[in-house]
Design an enzyme around this catalytic site. Sequence first.
Site, PDB file in Angstrom:
ATOM      1  N   SER A 233       0.888  -1.318   0.009  1.00 26.50           N
ATOM      2  CA  SER A 233      -0.047  -0.003  -0.143  1.00 26.50           C
ATOM      3  C   SER A 233       0.966   1.213  -0.123  1.00 26.50           C
ATOM      4  O   SER A 233       0.478   2.350  -0.608  1.00 26.50           O
ATOM      5  CB  SER A 233      -1.113   0.134   1.220  1.00 26.50           C
ATOM      6  OG  SER A 233      -0.200  -0.166   2.483  1.00 26.50           O
TER       7      SER A 233
ATOM      8  N   ASP B 181       8.398  -2.835  -5.972  1.00 23.23           N
ATOM      9  CA  ASP B 181       6.874  -2.395  -5.702  1.00 23.23           C
ATOM     10  C   ASP B 181       6.584  -1.422  -6.470  1.00 23.23           C
ATOM     11  O   ASP B 181       5.477  -1.187  -7.058  1.00 23.23           O
ATOM     12  CB  ASP B 181       6.800  -1.996  -4.233  1.00 23.23           C
ATOM     13  CG  ASP B 181       7.117  -3.317  -3.531  1.00 23.23           C
ATOM     14  OD1 ASP B 181       7.408  -4.478  -3.894  1.00 23.23           O
ATOM     15  OD2 ASP B 181       7.437  -3.097  -2.154  1.00 23.23           O
TER      16      ASP B 181
HETATM   17  C1  GLA Z   1       9.243  -5.218  -0.121  1.00 21.55           C
HETATM   18  C2  GLA Z   1      10.223  -4.140  -0.877  1.00 21.55           C
HETATM   19  C3  GLA Z   1      10.631  -4.656  -2.003  1.00 21.55           C
HETATM   20  C4  GLA Z   1      10.889  -6.151  -1.989  1.00 21.55           C
HETATM   21  C5  GLA Z   1      10.316  -7.121  -1.203  1.00 21.55           C
HETATM   22  C6  GLA Z   1      10.884  -8.473  -1.004  1.00 21.55           C
HETATM   23  O1  GLA Z   1       7.978  -5.183  -0.625  1.00 21.55           O
HETATM   24  O2  GLA Z   1       9.607  -2.911  -0.890  1.00 21.55           O
HETATM   25  O3  GLA Z   1      11.468  -3.750  -2.509  1.00 21.55           O
HETATM   26  O4  GLA Z   1      12.425  -6.193  -1.445  1.00 21.55           O
HETATM   27  O5  GLA Z   1       9.857  -6.642   0.049  1.00 21.55           O
HETATM   28  O6  GLA Z   1      10.760  -9.248  -2.040  1.00 21.55           O
END
Ligand code: GLA
Length: 382
Positions: free
Chosen positions: A125, A170
């Site tokens: 989020s 993300d």
């Molecule tokens: C979180 C981080 C990502 C990634 C994941 C694990 O979501 O924001 O950048 O490292 O954990 O894969």
Amino acid sequence: MKEQIQKAFTENFGTGPFITITTPARANLIGEHIDYQGGYVLPIGIDRFIYTSARKREDNKIALFSFNYNQYFETDTEHITYEENYLWANYILGVLDEFRKLGFAVPGIELTIGGNIPVGSGLSSSAAVEVSIGVLFQKITGTKLEPLELIKLARRAENEFVGVSCGIMDQFSIYLSKKNSALLINCKTLEYRYAPLQMGNLKFLLVDTKKERSLSSSVYNDRVASVKEAVRIIRQEKDIEFLTDIEDISSYKDKFSEETFRRALHIVEENKRVVEAVNCLENSDFDSFGELMYQSHKSLKELYEVSCRELDFIVEFSKNIRGVKGARLTGAGMGGCCLVLIEEKCIPTFIDELAPLYQQVFGKTPEFYPIQPVDGALYQNI
Ligand code: GLA
């Protein structure tokens, strides 16, 4: 939901024209905890959204209303600083601050933000808010950044303003995902392409553990630091940028502590699994894809140690249920959601059997979200 946010905007800030930005959450299919080590990742945008209704103001006030927290926060364009008491506002302020650092004038803004992405469930989020503000800024100021520039800007907001050393997955997937596809990102070169998701009678189901993740960002930052240390050790003999540049990590075993070796082994092997997983998608081989999901989870549990009892319980349960092809934690772990690949017709039985068992063992009710791969924010807001 979108209408509720729009209504709340008008109630807070009055009638007149405004725009609404739609931004999805993400689920990662495989390739966990390797984006910050130049690995391949394979996320999708999912049909849970943040909506931001907003307009530019004539003065320099920044007026923010969070629908989900039912809180109002106000500052001005000269005072964009970290807010201890309004943590949700930092994801917005951080992005505005990054635009300012690039030399863009930040205008006065009034906005209402909210949606149905569960917070703290590992569905990003926070990155959805960041990307949403990035899209909004471009729309209300007429600025145009290249997709990668915007993605990097949103990530910097999280790294520098919020203080989590996250990778780029993300923000990348939330901006550039496409419906009915998974997004393969090479986090070293930042090249990407789409892999088909022709799922037939299969579905992805998220099971939310509802576990509090109070220490998750410190564990996360600790893992990032420990694999950086592994890179530093290898660099004494070999010129590499990331652990994913290594084909066979076992030859370095005696250079590391037992724990650092396990962390490094996860990174190298998980990266190879993503390449295999994409091949499976290209051949619609979901049996092998599911197997890779189980392997990924085992590695995150035993080598990288970012799982938890709740997630392990759901994965073990899944192995014995008809119609399930694979299951694994998705996102940073230590709580959050388990992603299950399952035949659609078996979902009701899965839920009916898991919910009471889980309740018995952990004293809380999990939540279930059947999900759909959707377009990222770039395509949602054309
Ligand atoms: C979180 C981080 C990502 C990634 C994941 C694990 O979501 O924001 O950048 O490292 O954990 O894969």
